[in-house]
Structures are given as C-alpha cells and as structure tokens.
Design an enzyme around this catalytic site. Structure first.
Site, PDB file in Angstrom:
ATOM      1  N   ASP A 174      -3.741  -7.669  -3.531  1.00 30.25           N
ATOM      2  CA  ASP A 174      -2.641  -8.524  -3.022  1.00 30.25           C
ATOM      3  C   ASP A 174      -2.720  -9.935  -3.575  1.00 30.25           C
ATOM      4  OD1 ASP A 174      -3.032  -6.947   0.210  1.00 30.25           O
ATOM      5  OD2 ASP A 174      -1.824  -6.348  -1.527  1.00 30.25           O
ATOM      6  N   GLU A 191      12.331  -6.587   3.079  1.00 30.45           N
ATOM      7  CA  GLU A 191      11.685  -5.870   1.966  1.00 30.45           C
ATOM      8  C   GLU A 191      12.727  -5.071   1.194  1.00 30.45           C
ATOM      9  OE1 GLU A 191       8.120  -3.622   2.884  1.00 30.45           O
ATOM     10  OE2 GLU A 191       7.765  -4.888   4.627  1.00 30.45           O
ATOM     11  N   SER A 237       6.408 -10.341   0.245  1.00 28.62           N
ATOM     12  CA  SER A 237       6.247 -10.826  -1.128  1.00 28.62           C
ATOM     13  C   SER A 237       6.206  -9.654  -2.098  1.00 28.62           C
ATOM     14  CB  SER A 237       4.919 -11.595  -1.277  1.00 28.62           C
ATOM     15  OG  SER A 237       4.793 -12.613  -0.307  1.00 28.62           O
ATOM     16  N   ASN A 288       4.084  -4.704  -6.706  1.00 28.31           N
ATOM     17  CA  ASN A 288       3.828  -4.212  -5.352  1.00 28.31           C
ATOM     18  C   ASN A 288       4.566  -5.088  -4.361  1.00 28.31           C
ATOM     19  OD1 ASN A 288       2.413  -2.773  -3.195  1.00 28.31           O
ATOM     20  ND2 ASN A 288       1.202  -4.648  -2.931  1.00 28.31           N
ATOM     21  N   ARG A 331     -12.774   6.925  -7.120  1.00 28.08           N
ATOM     22  CA  ARG A 331     -11.471   6.339  -7.422  1.00 28.08           C
ATOM     23  C   ARG A 331     -11.076   6.582  -8.869  1.00 28.08           C
ATOM     24  NH1 ARG A 331      -9.732   3.283  -3.251  1.00 28.08           N
ATOM     25  NH2 ARG A 331     -11.307   2.463  -1.823  1.00 28.08           N
ATOM     26  N   ASN A 333      11.013   1.693   1.191  1.00 24.68           N
ATOM     27  CA  ASN A 333      11.162   0.784   0.042  1.00 24.68           C
ATOM     28  C   ASN A 333      11.529   1.558  -1.216  1.00 24.68           C
ATOM     29  OD1 ASN A 333      10.513  -2.192   0.508  1.00 24.68           O
ATOM     30  ND2 ASN A 333       8.937  -1.171   1.715  1.00 24.68           N
ATOM     31  N   HIS A 348       4.274  -6.548  -0.485  1.00 24.40           N
ATOM     32  CA  HIS A 348       3.285  -6.760   0.576  1.00 24.40           C
ATOM     33  C   HIS A 348       3.970  -7.489   1.735  1.00 24.40           C
ATOM     34  CE1 HIS A 348      -0.647  -7.459   2.372  1.00 24.40           C
ATOM     35  NE2 HIS A 348      -0.290  -8.708   2.564  1.00 24.40           N
TER      36      HIS A 348
HETATM   37  C1  GRF Z   1       5.642  -0.936   5.491  1.00 26.61           C
HETATM   38  O1  GRF Z   1       4.784  -1.456   6.496  1.00 26.61           O
HETATM   39  C2  GRF Z   1       5.934  -2.010   4.491  1.00 26.61           C
HETATM   40  O2  GRF Z   1       5.864  -3.287   5.105  1.00 26.61           O
HETATM   41  C3  GRF Z   1       4.842  -1.870   3.480  1.00 26.61           C
HETATM   42  O3  GRF Z   1       4.476  -0.496   3.471  1.00 26.61           O
HETATM   43  C4  GRF Z   1       4.855   0.109   4.734  1.00 26.61           C
HETATM   44  C5  GRF Z   1       5.621   1.370   4.537  1.00 26.61           C
HETATM   45  O4  GRF Z   1       6.714   1.082   3.733  1.00 26.61           O
HETATM   46  N1  GRF Z   1       5.314  -2.289   2.197  1.00 26.61           N
HETATM   47  P1  GRF Z   1       7.696   2.281   3.249  1.00 26.61           P
HETATM   48  O5  GRF Z   1       8.678   2.501   4.363  1.00 26.61           O
HETATM   49  O6  GRF Z   1       6.822   3.523   3.032  1.00 26.61           O
HETATM   50  O7  GRF Z   1       8.329   1.765   1.996  1.00 26.61           O
END
Ligand code: GRF
Length: 197
Positions: free
Chosen positions: A145, A174, A136, A107, A65, A13, A109
């Site tokens: 989320d 995505e 989303s 983000n 955290r 992503n 999801h």
């Molecule tokens: C994937 O499962 C995606 O659906 C979620 O995070 C996971 C890894 O995504 N958003 P990426 O390839 O590291 O962006």
C-alpha cells in the site's frame, strides 16, 4: 491495452472497471479476471459480462508465495495482459512479482494513503476521530500500500458512523475513482486525480 483484474471476493470494483471499459472511448479492454479462490463471487459477474476468468487457489501453495505467483503467471499467459488491476485482491505479492509488473500494476485501497496502510482502515479512521476519510488508487510496489498515488476520493465521516457505514460510503467512491483512474492510466496519464464528494 489488455487489462487483467485480480479479485478475491464479490468484485464490486472489478464490475465498475469492466462496465466502464465497455463504454465509449476507453483505451483498455478486460482480457481476464483472475481470483485466488473458486468461491469468489466476482467470477460469475465477470463471466456474465463475457470476460474470461481464471482461478489460482493460493491454499495449495501454503505460504510458498513464489510458487503461487508462478502459477498466476502461467494462468495469465493465454490472455497476454499488458497491465494488472488489483481489485479487492487480498493476497500480498512478493517484490519479484511487483518488479515484473512495475509501472503496470495498480491497486485500490480504502483509505487516504499514506494513512492506514493494511487492514481495518475504516475502524482505524474512526478510532483516530478523523473527519475526512476515503480511498486511494496507487501503483503497486514491493512495499504494501505504498506506491505513487494515482487518485484519491474523499468522504465525510459522519456522527454515529460505524466501520460498516463508513465502508459503504467509501465503496461508492471506489466505484467512481478506480474507473476514472484506469481510463487515464491506460493512456499513459499518471497525473493524480482528486475526487470530492
Ligand atoms: C472492499 O473493502 C474495498 O474497500 C476493497 O476491497 C474490498 C472488496 O472490494 N478495495 P470488492 O467489492 O471485492 O471490489
């Protein structure tokens, strides 16, 4: 708009976001890619695109955290981001960090929120016998989320789908949805975007 992208893994992503920001007419520019592990494969993909990278390993903070997030804030300082995109970032952020970035952190999801918050979304959609599934993009708030939805992309669930085949179909969307939403978000456009496929 200076955009920080947070990753934990391969960063597919993140790659989609960086590549779209490199195209004409995008008001966002990537200032740093930050990972919570030095092993995140996306770090090399960011570096080969000339984007600075930073690593803040969460393990030394062992559940503290707030201390982990203070280290993140310090790591971000030199890059002066205006907003954060979480992209496959697998650490939960505290309400304090979310408040600091309220309205400036989004983000992606892999479900049609508000369905299937949390993990194992594809298996849960199959288990439920859903005929439609998807992903989303939402504003991040203190509740996991749960923030305002900025965009969704739908996919069909097909006969014989496994969590893996469904996840792969969703991931393609995505990579369409997140760049399209970010392009608008950096112009201040918060209107929800629905993509069909
Ligand atoms: C994937 O499962 C995606 O659906 C979620 O995070 C996971 C890894 O995504 N958003 P990426 O390839 O590291 O962006």
């Amino acid at each position: 708009v200076r955009v920080a992208v947070f990753i934990s893994g391969g960063g597919s992503n993140m790659v989609s976001l960086l590549d779209d920001m490199a195209r004409e007419g995008h008001a966002g520019t990537p200032c740093v890619v930050l990972a919570n592990s030095a092993n995140a494969g996306g770090l090399a993909r960011a570096a080969e695109r000339g984007v600075p990278t930073a690593v803040v390993d969460h393990r030394p903070f062992a559940g503290d955290r707030v201390a982990f997030e203070a280290a993140i804030t310090t790591a971000l300082e030199p890059y002066a981001p205006d907003m954060i995109c979480l992209a496959g970032f697998m650490r939960i952020l505290t309400a304090g960090f979310n408040d600091e970035w309220a309205g400036r952190m989004i983000n992606i999801h892999p479900s049609l929120l508000p369905k299937y918050k949390g993990l194992h979304t594809h298996a849960r959609a199959l288990e439920a016998g859903d005929k439609r599934h998807g992903c989303s993009v939402h504003e991040v708030t203190a509740t996991l989320d749960d923030g305002p939805i900025l965009g969704q992309a739908e996919v069909p669930v097909l006969e014989g789908d496994t969590p893996e085949t469904l996840a792969a179909r969703v991931l393609v969307q995505e990579h369409r949805l997140y760049p399209a939403v970010l392009r608008r978000f950096v112009t201040g456009d918060r209107s929800p975007l629905l993509l069909q496929s």
